[in-house]
Design an enzyme around this catalytic site. Structure first.
Site, short mmCIF file in Angstrom:
data_model
loop_
_atom_site.label_atom_id
_atom_site.label_comp_id
_atom_site.label_asym_id
_atom_site.label_seq_id
_atom_site.Cartn_x
_atom_site.Cartn_y
_atom_site.Cartn_z
CE LYS A 189 -1.87 2.71 2.90
NZ LYS A 189 -1.71 3.94 2.09
N GLY A 242 6.82 4.80 8.68
CA GLY A 242 5.97 5.97 8.91
C GLY A 242 6.10 6.44 10.34
CD GLU A 264 13.04 3.78 8.56
OE1 GLU A 264 13.09 4.63 9.49
OE2 GLU A 264 12.98 4.08 7.37
P1 NAI Z 1 1.67 7.82 8.64
O1 NAI Z 1 2.50 6.95 9.50
O2 NAI Z 1 0.25 8.03 9.07
O3 NAI Z 1 1.61 7.22 7.14
C1 NAI Z 1 2.54 6.30 6.60
C2 NAI Z 1 1.78 5.19 5.87
O4 NAI Z 1 0.95 4.49 6.79
C3 NAI Z 1 0.85 5.69 4.76
O5 NAI Z 1 0.86 4.76 3.69
C4 NAI Z 1 -0.51 5.67 5.44
O6 NAI Z 1 -1.60 5.55 4.55
C5 NAI Z 1 -0.39 4.44 6.31
N1 NAI Z 1 -1.29 4.39 7.45
C6 NAI Z 1 -1.80 5.43 8.16
N2 NAI Z 1 -2.62 4.99 9.14
C7 NAI Z 1 -2.64 3.62 9.05
C8 NAI Z 1 -3.31 2.59 9.77
N3 NAI Z 1 -4.13 2.87 10.79
N4 NAI Z 1 -3.09 1.31 9.41
C9 NAI Z 1 -2.26 1.01 8.40
N5 NAI Z 1 -1.61 1.95 7.67
C10 NAI Z 1 -1.80 3.24 7.99
O7 NAI Z 1 2.40 9.21 8.47
P2 NAI Z 1 1.76 10.60 7.96
O8 NAI Z 1 0.41 10.78 8.59
O9 NAI Z 1 1.86 10.64 6.49
O10 NAI Z 1 2.78 11.65 8.57
C11 NAI Z 1 2.70 12.04 9.95
C12 NAI Z 1 4.07 12.19 10.56
O11 NAI Z 1 4.73 10.93 10.56
C13 NAI Z 1 5.03 13.10 9.82
O12 NAI Z 1 4.85 14.45 10.17
C14 NAI Z 1 6.36 12.58 10.25
O13 NAI Z 1 6.69 13.12 11.51
C15 NAI Z 1 6.11 11.08 10.41
N6 NAI Z 1 6.56 10.31 9.23
C16 NAI Z 1 7.72 9.59 9.32
C17 NAI Z 1 8.19 8.91 8.23
C18 NAI Z 1 9.45 8.13 8.29
O14 NAI Z 1 10.10 7.93 7.27
N7 NAI Z 1 9.84 7.61 9.44
C19 NAI Z 1 7.51 8.95 6.93
C20 NAI Z 1 6.26 9.68 6.95
C21 NAI Z 1 5.84 10.33 8.07
#
Ligand code: NAI
Ligand code: MG
Length: 492
Positions: A189, A242, A264
């Site tokens: 996804k 994420g 990660e």
């Molecule tokens: P997120 O962790 O919500 O999204 C990352 C992925 O997880 C996306 O594909 C999203 O659709 C999916 N996702 C979201 N909720 C989920 C759930 N309940 N079950 C399964 N999959 C789910 O991150 P978001 O909202 O885009 O960004 C928020 C903050 O997260 C950013 O401001 C940053 O601080 C951090 N972040 C860290 C990353 C890293 O590389 N460690 C990458 C992106 C965001």
């Protein structure tokens, strides 16, 4: 201040693929719903993408399960599997310009970065893991008694892979590489903000001859498509990149099926500059370590600790470099900084700027929007930050640097570790003993000495503490895609 660049020297690419990939077929979502992916530099809609939900995930998992259980992928000669992964790498290479442009269109990152970093790293990662395919083996173990005991490393099965928007194609490669090399099948996804490069790579995987059903791709939102994948009993493992808050939800959702999990996650990585460092190299490393990819890096060096005696000189040089960054059209090869990914991230970053000011830190430059369209944020540098300020404790994920000062080694080790994160750290010094002492003492998965953001497919990457579980890349990344089986045979 940063200047606008006008000419788009690289043409905007055509979007070829917007659908869901299941069992080798491109299809609309079962519900018929779509969602828009937006160009963050212009705020205009690029394309409508098929929006996957539970029904689509069910179909994708069924396809991945059938392919895994019946072969030929997991049972084919490992060297042939490696050859197909190699062919995918070759196709990414021959389509590198298009993939780089798609990445820049969907994510907003400067075309120079997509061309020089993202896509070459994708190719390298796939080639590295292609080479592993026929080198995955167990041990023979001299146990007590008249037995022959050996281990086998077998593919873990169907892998649900959920990736973020900051390095869309590269995160796909980090996850496909070890999964494919070990003989697993995949339901991926991509992030809702950036599905395009992953979908195009799905096309290339089919063109490479990777069998139908090995790679399935379901674009959609996290709480719907993502959560369905996490809860699905037909999925053996979830690999997620994420936010740690999302990982906590995933861990709960995966509990009922006891899935294998690798995470990660984020960080608040310390970048420590001692007075005996090469100061110009450290300034350049601090700038790159924080501002690269618009500050949207899990390992961003967002806590810059500078030893007191060189702080004024360091700050002056750093601010002048921040002024030299060029914001503007990411398709212009003269641009070094593009927009943030979306309105939510833009708002979050500017809110942190306000928190920094309210807490009493000095905003030396930036802190505002750049231009009047697109999610651009000026490179921002805060001085005189203290450990308890929100800009020193929280992951901002934007071009906001916090500069703090320190006196001695014991103090900086303690303060570096004063965070629930533990992804990366860097230290700048000409004193070898000090460098090794710091590298040993900091609780982080990666430590860079006199460099920053040096990545290689062969070098494991991942977090201590709340920055992750398990490792990606290298042999360690591979082992997270296998189950270890012990076979004991009587020789009597
Ligand atoms: P997120 O962790 O919500 O999204 C990352 C992925 O997880 C996306 O594909 C999203 O659709 C999916 N996702 C979201 N909720 C989920 C759930 N309940 N079950 C399964 N999959 C789910 O991150 P978001 O909202 O885009 O960004 C928020 C903050 O997260 C950013 O401001 C940053 O601080 C951090 N972040 C860290 C990353 C890293 O590389 N460690 C990458 C992106 C965001
Ligand atoms: Mg989220």
């Amino acid at each position: 201040m940063a200047t606008v660049t006008e000419t788009a020297v690289v043409p905007v690419p055509k979007v070829r693929q917007t659908k869901i990939l299941i069992g080798g077929e491109w299809r609309d979502s079962v519900s018929g719903k779509t969602f828009d992916t937006v160009n963050p530099a212009t705020e205009e809609v690029i394309a409508s993408i098929a929006e996957g939900d539970k029904e689509d995930v069910d179909l994708a998992v069924a396809a991945a399960r059938k392919t895994f259980d019946s072969g030929p992928w997991s049972t084919m000669d490992a060297r042939d599997r490696g050859r197909l992964i190699m062919r995918l790498a070759d196709l990414v290479e021959s389509n590198a310009a298009e993939l780089a442009a798609l990445e820049t269109l969907d994510n907003g990152k400067p075309i120079n970065d997509s061309m020089a970093a993202d896509i070459p790293l994708v190719i390298d990662c796939l080639r590295y893991y292609a080479g592993w395919a026929d080198k995955i083996h167990g041990d023979t173990i001299p146990i007590r008694g008249n037995y022959f005991c050996y281990t086998r490393r077998e593919p873990i099965g169907v892998c649900g892979q959920i990736i973020p928007w900051n390095f869309p194609a590269l995160m796909a490669a980090w996850k496909w590489g070890p999964a494919l090399a070990t003989g697993c099948t995949v339901v991926m996804k991509p992030a809702e903000q950036t599905p395009l490069s992953c979908l195009r790579m799905g096309e290339l995987a089919l063109e490479a001859g990777i069998p139908e059903g090995v790679i399935n791709i379901v674009p959609g939102y996290g709480p719907t498509a993502g959560a369905s994948l996490v809860k699905h009993p037909g999925v053996d493992k979830i690999a997620f990149t994420g936010e740690h808050l999302t990982a906590q939800i995933i861990m709960k959702d995966a509990a009922m099926t006891l899935k294998r999990l690798t995470f990660e996650l984020g960080g608040k990585s310390p970048n420590v500059i001692f007075a005996d460092a090469d100061i110009d190299a450290a300034v350049a490393g601090a700038e790159f370590g924080l501002f690269f990819n618009q500050g949207q890096c899990c390992c961003a060096g967002s806590r810059v600790f500078v030893q007191e005696s060189i702080k004024d000189e360091f700050v002056e040089k750093l601010v002048s470099r921040a002024h030299e960054r060029t914001l503007g059209n990411p398709f212009d090869t003269g641009t070094s900084q593009g927009p943030q990914i979306d309105q939510a991230q833009f708002d979050k970053i500017l809110a942190y700027v306000e928190k920094g000011k309210a807490a009493g830190a000095d905003c030396l430059t930036g802190g505002t929007r750049f231009g009047n369209k697109g999610f651009f944020v000026e490179p921002t540098v805060f001085n005189n930050v203290t450990d308890d300020m929100p800009i020193a404790t929280d992951e901002i994920f934007g071009p906001v640097m916090s500069i703090l000062s320190f006196k001695d080694t014991d103090e900086i080790i303690r303060r570096s570790n004063n965070t629930f994160y533990g992804l990366a750290a860097a230290v700048w010094t000409r004193d070898v003993a000090k460098a090794h002492l710091y590298a040993k003492s900091v609780r982080a998965g990666t430590v860079w000495v006199n460099c920053y953001d040096v990545f290689d497919a062969a070098a494991p990457f991942g977090g201590f503490k709340m920055s992750g579980m398990g490792r990606e890349l290298g042999e360690a990344g591979l082992n997270n895609y296998t189950e270890l089986k012990t076979v004991t045979m009587s020789l009597d």
